[in-house]
Write an enzyme that holds these catalytic residues in place. Structure first.
Site, PDB file in Angstrom:
ATOM      1  N   SER A 228      -4.030  28.801  10.752  1.00  0.00           N
ATOM      2  CA  SER A 228      -3.894  27.996  11.957  1.00  0.00           C
ATOM      3  C   SER A 228      -3.912  26.521  11.598  1.00  0.00           C
ATOM      4  CB  SER A 228      -5.046  28.274  12.922  1.00  0.00           C
ATOM      5  OG  SER A 228      -6.254  27.719  12.429  1.00  0.00           O
ATOM      6  N   ASP A 229      -3.273  25.699  12.430  1.00  0.00           N
ATOM      7  CA  ASP A 229      -3.568  24.278  12.362  1.00  0.00           C
ATOM      8  C   ASP A 229      -5.018  24.125  12.786  1.00  0.00           C
ATOM      9  OD1 ASP A 229      -3.390  21.552  12.106  1.00  0.00           O
ATOM     10  OD2 ASP A 229      -1.551  21.362  13.271  1.00  0.00           O
ATOM     11  N   TRP A 230      -5.616  23.011  12.436  1.00  0.00           N
ATOM     12  CA  TRP A 230      -7.060  22.839  12.607  1.00  0.00           C
ATOM     13  C   TRP A 230      -7.424  22.800  14.104  1.00  0.00           C
ATOM     14  CZ3 TRP A 230      -5.620  23.639   8.105  1.00  0.00           C
ATOM     15  CH2 TRP A 230      -6.465  23.604   6.995  1.00  0.00           C
TER      16      TRP A 230
END
Length: 753
Positions: A228-230
């Site tokens: 995932s993106d953060w």
């Protein structure tokens, strides 16, 4: 390492834990079984490794590293080998710093000049973005370090990026927003893919099974893991089921417990979790088994490489004979960016550089004076600053103004409000140009800007965000030690409102429509025949090039065959130089809306004065195809296609035509509401409807003994034109003596057989 056997020994809790980060930058270990933690790090053009005080927005300090040119610059090189070399260098630095994955490249399409993160992205063109991305990935991963291509997908604005839904039709996704990822997966197999924050047509990318499994894995054959993106995870269990293996950063065990609960409740198959763990471990051990922490990291050498790369990326937009500069002439460098260059963007890709070199420093020993001109901190140019700049300009043979966009104008986390440069810089350029007719503007910026002063200056050099050694590269190009060879990877419109997404960009609330469809960038401007400031692919040189003798290996092929296009390129000037040979394909007559031309090949070629070289491209089915939403696949319509080669999308030098025959027959279903135009376009259907065609034509043709006024009201041509748009059910009304309900049913049965 037998990862299947390893996973079989894990508890449910250990499996769930492996699928989330330990902290901001590390994967979670399984200490009981000896599975270590691995570190990942930003960024696409250098390392932003943080040992403590971690964050994902560039707020806290990271280790000293080397900042290479950003993607906005490297894309303009159109040089696969160059960006591959940059990738190898970053891969070596990752090995030295014991980093298993570097987070990049970022390949989202430049839909609008306003996107605050455009400086991290390659292009408005998906083919160019994909080719440059694949070259970078292959470079990094040749050093046994992984990449994480991002942000998958349709992440084209920073505004509401964590909640907004990018509402895009299937064809546009496949033709514009997916290909850069697809090319990268097929040609380079990035070890990981990072999903985006946004929703796509209402579904978060982090829990979208169509996106992460059907498209990424089943269609394209992706083999690594998805992270995932953060902070991009909404429903963690749904994410695992959809194909999201790793959540970053960790959620302090909260989402681990949600995975466990979902498995125990029968809502998530533990076998799916097993596969996720296997994918994670395959990548973890791919790095660990090839780790080389003893790899040297020569930052001084990388600094010089950064300068070399930046020089290859700079785009000479305009030159009325003033460049290259003479090293004996008095020159004024004007503008704060000459002494304190802006060479990178803000946010997660921001590098803590071990050194920087400005143009003023690089020009030491040359007859160059410096005037500040404006203050970036104050976003102002005082009367005293302007006066000093004008004085310096009048005393010099050539005045070079260093301008562009400050950090505050473009960054991760927010979008630009306009396409203008700071008013103080425009004011400075106007004043200097009035004082010295030989004025040059050097731009340090991450995306297009308006240029109200363009007609008053002799030359413009687009340097983009060229990395920490941008000053060396700028001086080398200005003085001709490096012949500029960059070409624009994006269109510079005259004004923001010319952009096809202008009205809808940003959306309303959490809904972001993409009504311009496939007409992004030059695809729109060329179709609209709209004036632009500088077209896609544009770039000048200190020499000139001629294109001739385009040869196609065949004038007719099927969509299962390939055709080669070979063109001769000659350096017609008096110095060595490089040009970017660009090949475009256009469908001359299509039943679907298509661009005038689309980039399908490019090669950067170096030529000595008078030298000629042949450049050859191979075109396959995808070169001619569009995404057919009926087939849910790529499709080529039978017909003629133009093959054009030139120096930009607006400067086509040679062209040819090839006929491509489709081997796929589109499924058709006719009803009483199908119109004659569509029926007659299908040869088999036209034959079936032939017996009643004459009757309907007669019904729409005036009798010879009809009055003159009637014949003028409905001519033969008008009658035939009206007939094209009539549905088949019109037969029941206009020729009831020949067509009944029964014969209509029989006709439809024949048509649909």
């Amino acid at each position: 390492m037998d990862v299947k056997a390893l996973v079989s020994q894990m508890t449910l809790e250990e499996k769930a834990g492996l699928c989330s980060g330990l902290d901001f930058w590390h994967t979670k270990p399984v200490e009981r079984l000896g599975v270590p933690s691995v570190m990942v790090s930003d960024g696409p053009h250098g390392l932003r490794k943080q040992d403590s005080a971690a964050d994902h927005l560039g707020v806290n300090e990271s280790i000293k590293a080397v900042c290479m040119p950003a993607a906005c610059a490297t894309a303009a090189s159109f040089d696969r080998a160059l960006i591959g070399k940059m990738g190898e260098t970053i891969g070596d630095s990752c090995q030295h710093e014991q980093l298993g994955v570097v987070l990049g490249p970022a390949v989202n399409i430049k839909r609008s000049p306003l996107c605050g993160r455009n400086f991290e992205y390659f292009s408005e063109d998906p083919y160019l973005a994909g080719e440059m991305s694949a070259a970078y990935i292959n470079g990094v991963q040749s050093k046994n370090v992984g990449t994480s291509i991002k942000h998958f997908a349709a992440n084209n604005q920073e505004h509401r990026r964590m909640s907004s839904s990018s509402n895009v039709d299937e064809r546009t996704l496949r033709e514009i927003y997916f290909p850069a990822f697809e090319i990268s997966v097929r040609k380079a197999q990035p070890w990981t893919v990072m999903c985006s924050y946004n929703r796509i047509n209402g579904v978060y990318a982090s829990e979208n099974p169509w996106l992460l499994t059907d498209v990424l894995r089943k269609d394209w054959g992706f083999e690594g893991y998805v992270m995932s993106d953060w902070g991009a995870v909404s429903n963690r269990a749904a994410g695992v089921a959809a194909g999201l293996e790793l959540e970053m950063p960790g959620s302090n065990g909260i989402n681990d417990r949600k995975i466990i609960a979902a498995v125990k409740a029968g809502e998530l198959d533990e076998k799916v979790l097993d596969v996720a763990c296997e994918r994670m471990l395959n990548i973890t051990y791919r790095y660990l088994d090839n780790a080389k922490p003893e790899t040297p990291w020569d930052m001084e050498a990388d600094h010089l490489l950064s300068a070399q790369i930046a020089g290859e990326c700079m785009v000479l937009l305009k030159n009325e004979g003033v460049l290259p500069l003479n090293k004996e002439d008095a020159v004024a460098f004007i503008g704060e960016f000459a002494a304190k260059p802006r060479f990178q963007g803000g946010g997660s890709s921001h590098i803590n550089c071990f050194k920087t070199t400005s143009a003023v420093e690089a020009a030491q020993g040359l007859p160059v004076t410096y005037a500040q001109g404006y203050s970036v901190a104050d976003d102002a140019a005082t009367d005293e600053m302007i006066a000093e700049a004008v004085k310096a300009a009048r005393a010099a043979k050539v005045a070079v103004v260093f301008a562009g966009l400050p950090d505050a104008y473009e960054s991760e986390g927010y979008d630009r409000a306009h396409m203008k440069m700071p008013a103080c810089q425009n004011k400075l350029i106007e004043a200097v140009a009035e004082a010295n007719p030989n004025t040059v503007v050097v731009l340090y910026n991450g995306s297009p800007v308006e240029m109200p002063w363009l007609g008053k200056v002799k030359a413009v050099l687009e340097a983009y965000l060229g990395g920490q050694a941008v000053g060396i590269a700028t001086v080398n190009v200005l003085y001709g030690d490096v012949n500029p060879s960059g070409h624009l990877a994006e269109t510079f419109p005259v004004k923001l409102s010319d952009n096809p997404s202008y009205i809808f960009y940003g959306g309303e609330g959490n809904e972001a429509p993409y009504p311009e469809g496939i007409f992004v960038g030059y695809r729109y401007y060329d179709k609209k025949e709209m004036e632009v400031l500088f077209p896609f692919g544009h770039g000048l040189s200190y020499t000139t090039f001629a294109y001739s003798n385009l040869r196609l290996s065949a004038d007719k092929i099927t969509d299962q065959e390939t055709v080669t296009a070979t063109v001769t390129v000659t350096n017609t000037g008096d110095r060595a130089g490089k040009t970017v040979v660009q090949l475009y394909v256009g469908d001359r007559e299509s039943t679907v809306l298509r661009p005038v031309r689309e980039l399908k090949g490019f090669e950067k070629v170096e030529l000595q004065p008078g030298e000629s070289k042949d450049v050859t491209f191979t075109l396959d089915k995808r070169s001619f195809a569009y995404w057919n939403t009926q087939l849910h696949d790529w499709h080529v319509e039978t017909g003629e296609f133009t093959v054009e080669v030139g120096q930009s999308s607006r400067q086509i030098e040679v062209s040819g035509v090839v006929t491509v025959e489709s081997t796929v027959e589109l499924p058709r279903h006719y009803t009483v509401d199908s119109i004659f135009m569509d029926v007659m376009a299908d040869p088999k259907a036209a034959k079936a409807v032939g017996p009643v065609l004459a009757a309907i034509q007669e019904a729409f043709t005036p009798d010879e003994d009809t009055g003159e006024a009637s014949q003028e009201a409905v001519s033969d041509e008008m009658g035939m034109a009206m007939m094209q748009y009539m549905p088949l059910r019109g037969l029941l009304s206009f020729v009831p003596d020949k067509v009944t309900d029964d014969t209509m049913a029989e006709l439809l049965k024949t048509l649909n057989s």
